[in-house]
Motif scaffolding. Structure first.
Motif, PDB file in Angstrom:
ATOM      1  N   LEU A   1       1.132  -1.143   0.057  1.00 28.16           N
ATOM      2  CA  LEU A   1       0.042   0.051   0.067  1.00 28.16           C
ATOM      3  C   LEU A   1       0.927   1.347  -0.015  1.00 28.16           C
ATOM      4  O   LEU A   1       0.606   2.054  -0.836  1.00 28.16           O
TER       5      LEU A   1
ATOM      6  N   SER B   1       2.678   1.555  -3.384  1.00 26.05           N
ATOM      7  CA  SER B   1       1.435   2.233  -4.571  1.00 26.05           C
ATOM      8  C   SER B   1       1.232   3.405  -4.635  1.00 26.05           C
ATOM      9  O   SER B   1       0.751   3.876  -5.774  1.00 26.05           O
TER      10      SER B   1
ATOM     11  N   MET C   1      -6.514  -0.605  -3.227  1.00 25.87           N
ATOM     12  CA  MET C   1      -5.813  -1.778  -3.765  1.00 25.87           C
ATOM     13  C   MET C   1      -6.517  -3.027  -4.148  1.00 25.87           C
ATOM     14  O   MET C   1      -6.440  -3.470  -5.216  1.00 25.87           O
TER      15      MET C   1
END
Length: 281
Positions: free
Chosen positions: A47, A50, A58
């Motif tokens: 997470l 990203s 996600m």
């Protein structure tokens, strides 16, 4: 307004549960019985990398973007390994298991959850030094294709070789580890002869079936990432995959105790977590 920490924790747990369900339904990989602490660490790491706002974001991303899922899959894979890890274990193998394998004209070894392959090559070297390699068929399995390709390539960072060599010597190596690899730039390439009797194959311990009639199963430091129910199912898978008198080797923090199957095994080396399936089982 700050949210109640307990409520935040509950929401996070729900999000991770839904994420794992989405992975299973979309891609067929089942992480639902992995240890929660391990999953949380790996999911939160992905997470952060990203840049997405939440675990729920996600979930959407992995549903529509297979490449993003592959990144997450690598995060969730168990890839920590080294050659001759825990040298005393390899000393015990030479002492307790090799004489047994030496009684067979042909035997099968299963490295379950082989990660990047360091321990597979360790076993191949050990069997060569004990004069048993040509009698063996070694199966090296993992569920992650990318990791499995790395294992098959047999290429490792050169800065890891010092530690590998120390482990090899402490584990009873009878020659020089340098005899089994070639140094190229910043990497070492394992001797292709070590792979002659090795089959690298996909296998998922969570969802796939038995590998029948194995004489030796090595699965070290994988079960610690599973919850108790999944640990018990995998131990049963190993028991059913072993021939009578076959050996099961687990990691230092793993055991068959409390699995309901401990009476099917004899403890051969307690500290090294080597167990032998009883005859007649």
């Amino acid at each position: 307004m700050n949210q109640d920490p307990e409520l935040e924790k509950k929401i996070e747990h729900i999000e991770i549960t839904l994420l794992l369900e989405a992975i299973f339904l979309r891609y067929g990989f089942d992480f639902r019985d992995y240890a929660q602490a391990h999953l949380r660490r790996r999911v939160l790491r992905r997470l952060a990398l990203s840049g997405l706002e939440s675990i729920s974001h996600m979930q959407h991303q992995l549903l529509v973007d297979p490449e993003f899922f592959q990144d997450l899959l690598l995060d969730l894979s168990i890839t920590v390994s080294e050659m001759f890890r825990d040298p005393y274990f390899y000393s015990a193998l030479r002492r307790e298991v090799i004489p047994f394998l030496g009684t067979y004209p042909f035997f099968k070894v299963w490295h379950a959850g082989c990660a990047s392959g360091e321990e597979v090559y360790s076993m191949a070297i050990l069997l060569k030094e004990e004069g048993l390699y040509d009698r063996a068929q070694i199966y090296a399995t993992d569920f992650n294709k990318q990791t499995l390709r790395k294992a098959s390539d047999g290429i490792f960072p050169i800065d890891s070789i010092k530690g590998f060599t120390a482990n090899y010597q402490k584990g009873g190596g009878t020659g020089s580890l340098a005899d089994y690899y070639t140094a190229k730039y910043d990497a070492v390439v394992m001797d292709s002869g070590l792979k002659k009797k090795v089959i690298f194959a996909e296998h998922n311990l969570v969802t796939d079936g038995i590998f029948g009639e194995m004489h030796l199963i090595i699965c070290r430091n994988v079960l610690i990432y599973f919850n108790r129910d999944l640990q018990n199912r995998v131990i049963q898978l190993f028991r059913d995959s072993l021939c009578p008198g076959g050996f099961l080797c687990l990691g230092t923090k793993e055991s068959i105790r409390f699995s309901g199957l401990e009476n099917d095994f004899i403890e051969v080396a307690g500290k090294e977590k080597i167990f032998q399936k009883k005859l007649g089982i």
